[in-house]
Design an enzyme around this catalytic site. Structure first.
Site, PDB file in Angstrom:
ATOM      1  N   ALA A 162     -15.009  -0.127   4.737  1.00 36.81           N
ATOM      2  CA  ALA A 162     -13.826   0.658   5.126  1.00 36.81           C
ATOM      3  C   ALA A 162     -12.671  -0.249   5.539  1.00 36.81           C
ATOM      4  O   ALA A 162     -12.884  -1.290   6.152  1.00 36.81           O
ATOM      5  CB  ALA A 162     -14.185   1.601   6.263  1.00 36.81           C
ATOM      6  N   LYS A 212       0.875  -1.175   0.000  1.00 37.77           N
ATOM      7  CA  LYS A 212       0.000   0.000   0.000  1.00 37.77           C
ATOM      8  C   LYS A 212       0.909   1.220   0.000  1.00 37.77           C
ATOM      9  O   LYS A 212       2.037   1.169   0.514  1.00 37.77           O
ATOM     10  CB  LYS A 212      -0.882   0.004   1.259  1.00 37.77           C
ATOM     11  CG  LYS A 212      -2.147   0.821   1.128  1.00 37.77           C
ATOM     12  CD  LYS A 212      -3.288   0.035   0.494  1.00 37.77           C
ATOM     13  CE  LYS A 212      -4.540   0.865   0.399  1.00 37.77           C
ATOM     14  NZ  LYS A 212      -5.660   0.134  -0.192  1.00 37.77           N
TER      15      LYS A 212
HETATM   16  N1  LIG Z   1     -13.221   1.771  -3.660  1.00 39.65           N
HETATM   17  C1  LIG Z   1     -12.938   0.504  -3.453  1.00 39.65           C
HETATM   18  O1  LIG Z   1     -13.004  -0.361  -4.356  1.00 39.65           O
HETATM   19  C2  LIG Z   1     -12.497   0.065  -2.083  1.00 39.65           C
HETATM   20  C3  LIG Z   1     -12.665   0.880  -0.977  1.00 39.65           C
HETATM   21  N2  LIG Z   1     -12.297   0.437   0.263  1.00 39.65           N
HETATM   22  C4  LIG Z   1     -12.476   1.303   1.430  1.00 39.65           C
HETATM   23  O2  LIG Z   1     -13.868   1.605   1.552  1.00 39.65           O
HETATM   24  C5  LIG Z   1     -14.026   2.941   2.046  1.00 39.65           C
HETATM   25  C6  LIG Z   1     -14.895   3.731   1.075  1.00 39.65           C
HETATM   26  O3  LIG Z   1     -14.284   3.748  -0.200  1.00 39.65           O
HETATM   27  P1  LIG Z   1     -14.873   4.671  -1.373  1.00 39.65           P
HETATM   28  O4  LIG Z   1     -16.346   4.606  -1.354  1.00 39.65           O
HETATM   29  O5  LIG Z   1     -14.134   4.291  -2.594  1.00 39.65           O
HETATM   30  O6  LIG Z   1     -14.404   6.107  -0.888  1.00 39.65           O
HETATM   31  P2  LIG Z   1     -15.068   7.539  -1.217  1.00 39.65           P
HETATM   32  O7  LIG Z   1     -14.008   8.532  -0.934  1.00 39.65           O
HETATM   33  O8  LIG Z   1     -15.731   7.509  -2.547  1.00 39.65           O
HETATM   34  O9  LIG Z   1     -16.242   7.644  -0.114  1.00 39.65           O
HETATM   35  C7  LIG Z   1     -16.036   7.881   1.232  1.00 39.65           C
HETATM   36  C8  LIG Z   1     -17.234   8.668   1.737  1.00 39.65           C
HETATM   37  O10 LIG Z   1     -17.138   8.808   3.161  1.00 39.65           O
HETATM   38  C9  LIG Z   1     -17.561  10.108   3.500  1.00 39.65           C
HETATM   39  N3  LIG Z   1     -17.048  10.451   4.824  1.00 39.65           N
HETATM   40  C10 LIG Z   1     -15.811  10.894   5.166  1.00 39.65           C
HETATM   41  N4  LIG Z   1     -15.752  11.119   6.492  1.00 39.65           N
HETATM   42  C11 LIG Z   1     -16.955  10.806   7.001  1.00 39.65           C
HETATM   43  C12 LIG Z   1     -17.501  10.810   8.300  1.00 39.65           C
HETATM   44  N5  LIG Z   1     -16.806  11.223   9.363  1.00 39.65           N
HETATM   45  N6  LIG Z   1     -18.802  10.435   8.463  1.00 39.65           N
HETATM   46  C13 LIG Z   1     -19.540  10.054   7.403  1.00 39.65           C
HETATM   47  N7  LIG Z   1     -19.071  10.027   6.134  1.00 39.65           N
HETATM   48  C14 LIG Z   1     -17.787  10.397   5.942  1.00 39.65           C
HETATM   49  C15 LIG Z   1     -17.027  10.981   2.382  1.00 39.65           C
HETATM   50  O11 LIG Z   1     -17.706  12.220   2.307  1.00 39.65           O
HETATM   51  C16 LIG Z   1     -17.320  10.089   1.162  1.00 39.65           C
HETATM   52  O12 LIG Z   1     -18.602  10.318   0.638  1.00 39.65           O
HETATM   53  C17 LIG Z   1     -12.612   3.499   2.229  1.00 39.65           C
HETATM   54  O13 LIG Z   1     -12.219   3.285   3.573  1.00 39.65           O
HETATM   55  C18 LIG Z   1     -11.755   2.637   1.297  1.00 39.65           C
HETATM   56  O14 LIG Z   1     -10.426   2.539   1.749  1.00 39.65           O
HETATM   57  C19 LIG Z   1     -11.804  -0.825   0.469  1.00 39.65           C
HETATM   58  C20 LIG Z   1     -11.630  -1.685  -0.588  1.00 39.65           C
HETATM   59  C21 LIG Z   1     -11.879  -1.290  -1.955  1.00 39.65           C
HETATM   60  O1  LIG Z   2      -6.973  -1.023  -6.046  1.00 41.22           O
HETATM   61  C1  LIG Z   2      -5.997  -1.733  -5.760  1.00 41.22           C
HETATM   62  O2  LIG Z   2      -4.868  -1.545  -6.229  1.00 41.22           O
HETATM   63  C2  LIG Z   2      -6.155  -2.897  -4.835  1.00 41.22           C
HETATM   64  C3  LIG Z   2      -7.306  -2.785  -3.880  1.00 41.22           C
HETATM   65  C4  LIG Z   2      -6.960  -2.048  -2.631  1.00 41.22           C
HETATM   66  O3  LIG Z   2      -6.007  -1.330  -2.526  1.00 41.22           O
HETATM   67  C5  LIG Z   2      -7.851  -2.223  -1.480  1.00 41.22           C
HETATM   68  O4  LIG Z   2      -8.651  -3.171  -1.477  1.00 41.22           O
HETATM   69  O5  LIG Z   2      -7.739  -1.445  -0.501  1.00 41.22           O
END
Ligand SMILES: NC(=O)C1=CN([C@@H]2O[C@H](COP(=O)(O)OP(=O)(O)OC[C@H]3O[C@@H](n4cnc5c(N)ncnc54)[C@H](O)[C@@H]3O)[C@@H](O)[C@H]2O)C=CC1
Ligand SMILES: O=C(O)CCC(=O)C(=O)O
Length: 352
Positions: free
Chosen positions: A256, A80
């Site tokens: 998350a 990461k």
């Molecule tokens: N995008 C993916 O494919 C993957 C995402 N994740 C994890 O899942 C989580 C969400 O990912 P995404 O949806 O891609 O991120 P994103 O950035 O699109 O969405 C995160 C959301 O959380 C909100 N947020 C931030 N602080 C907050 C709080 N205190 N209370 C309520 N809402 C809050 C933001 O405004 C945003 O709408 C992250 O932790 C990420 O690391 C894990 C594996 C894969």
């Molecule tokens: O998007 C990638 O490179 C792998 C997925 C990843 O980093 C995650 O699941 O947090």
């Protein structure tokens, strides 16, 4: 922080500090374990309060990626990267400079899009390195697949804890309505669940109310709701000594990364309250599965089939935890360690 002691304890192979002046860049690439294959893990950009916080994030997230790949049965290792910067100051040059650091690792580390990176930023990285995945044009971005995996994992947890397969009328509180959270809400709505949502963005909560009739709550109210499932889809560290006493849900199942503040304290605290926790790196493996498939030649059917395994893997982990009277987090680590040790053993045999 005693650096070498910490990385030895956590089992990291390599930590790279990327430093540059023009453009100014401060980034950390953490390679945890490559027993199963090259280290994969997306890159996030945050204005960390200090360098130690950035390092801790990179170390913990990369270790989680090793476990994620092992539990998902994907032949890659865990890595990461974090870029220390304010999202307002990011530039295409910054990402190109970062891409050059990734390229120099010559495939030992393959990265993609995490918090505060856009598809455009990933494209800028890909101008300087071949070792980038999650490019929208190739596989459509990982979030919809991650959300589908979280939905299946949530179903498995509900089956195990509440003995039902029917999500109709199930009350689910979703924290974070970004790329993953909003897609998860769509699946839950389509299956008749009742949604309670929060986000720091008012626009996003209003949109979910309009689309799915979700009830909007304030960010600090989400933990104490009288719901069946709490689904953290925003930030890490939110399951902690302050929030656990407030939680009324009997299942925690969300996207998350690093949801538990301190694994060895907050895992047992959840067990003591009989709250079933779906380990984050197992339930959110859909994104990794998607980008891995992109790397080997994208086939949507194969990617979705592999995501389906999340359901059975979680049931196996819940069962293992129950039989051995350990936390679900420890049970998933056992499963990952078994697979990693087997791979190391096979490699060692091949060398002899
Ligand atoms: N995008 C993916 O494919 C993957 C995402 N994740 C994890 O899942 C989580 C969400 O990912 P995404 O949806 O891609 O991120 P994103 O950035 O699109 O969405 C995160 C959301 O959380 C909100 N947020 C931030 N602080 C907050 C709080 N205190 N209370 C309520 N809402 C809050 C933001 O405004 C945003 O709408 C992250 O932790 C990420 O690391 C894990 C594996 C894969
Ligand atoms: O998007 C990638 O490179 C792998 C997925 C990843 O980093 C995650 O699941 O947090």
């Amino acid at each position: 922080m005693n650096l070498f002691e910490t990385v030895t304890e956590m089992g990291h192979e390599q930590v790279l500090f990327c430093n540059g002046k023009d453009p100014e860049i401060k980034a950390i690439i953490a390679i945890h374990d490559t027993s199963l294959g090259p280290a994969m893990g997306a890159t996030r950009l945050l204005p960390y309060p200090n360098e130690e916080a950035a390092l801790k994030d990179a170390l913990r997230l990369s270790r989680g990626m090793t476990y994620k790949a092992a539990c998902a049965g994907i032949p890659v290792g865990g890595g990461k990267a974090v870029i220390i910067a304010n999202p307002e100051n990011k530039t295409q040059d910054l990402f190109k400079a970062y891409g050059r650091f990734v390229e120099r690792l010559n495939g030992r580390f393959i990265t993609g899009q995490d918090v505060n990176l856009t598809p455009n930023d990933v494209r800028a990285i890909s101008r300087e390195t071949r070792y980038v995945v999650g490019v929208e044009e190739r596989s459509g971005g990982p979030a919809p697949v991650t959300a589908w995996g979280v939905f299946l994992g949530l179903k498995a947890a509900v089956k195990f804890r509440l003995q039902t397969q029917d999500l109709k009328g199930l009350k689910v509180a979703v924290q974070g309505l970004g790329n993953v959270g909003s897609n998860l809400c769509r699946h839950l709505h389509e299956h008749g669940s009742q949604l309670f949502v929060t986000d720091i963005s008012k626009e996003k909560t209003q949109e979910l109310k309009r689309l799915y009739g979700a009830t909007i709550v304030e960010p600090d109210e989400i933990y104490s709701l009288d719901v069946d499932v709490l689904s953290p889809c925003a930030l890490g560290g939110i399951i902690n000594s302050e929030t656990i006493p407030q939680i009324k849900a009997s299942v925690i199942a969300g996207a998350a990364n690093n949801q538990l503040g301190l694994e060895q304290i907050h895992g047992p605290m959840l067990s003591a309250k009989e709250i079933l926790y779906a380990p984050d790196y197992v339930i959110n493996a859909g994104g990794l599965i998607n980008v891995y498939n992109e790397m080997i030649g994208y086939d949507e059917d194969r990617a979705f089939q592999q995501v389906h395994n999340i359901y059975d893997t979680l049931l196996e982990i819940f069962d293992r935890a129950k039989k051995q009277d350990i936390t679900t987090n420890d049970a998933s680590k056992q499963l990952a360690d078994d697979r990693i040790n087997r791979a190391r053993h096979i490699k060692a045999m091949a060398v002899v």
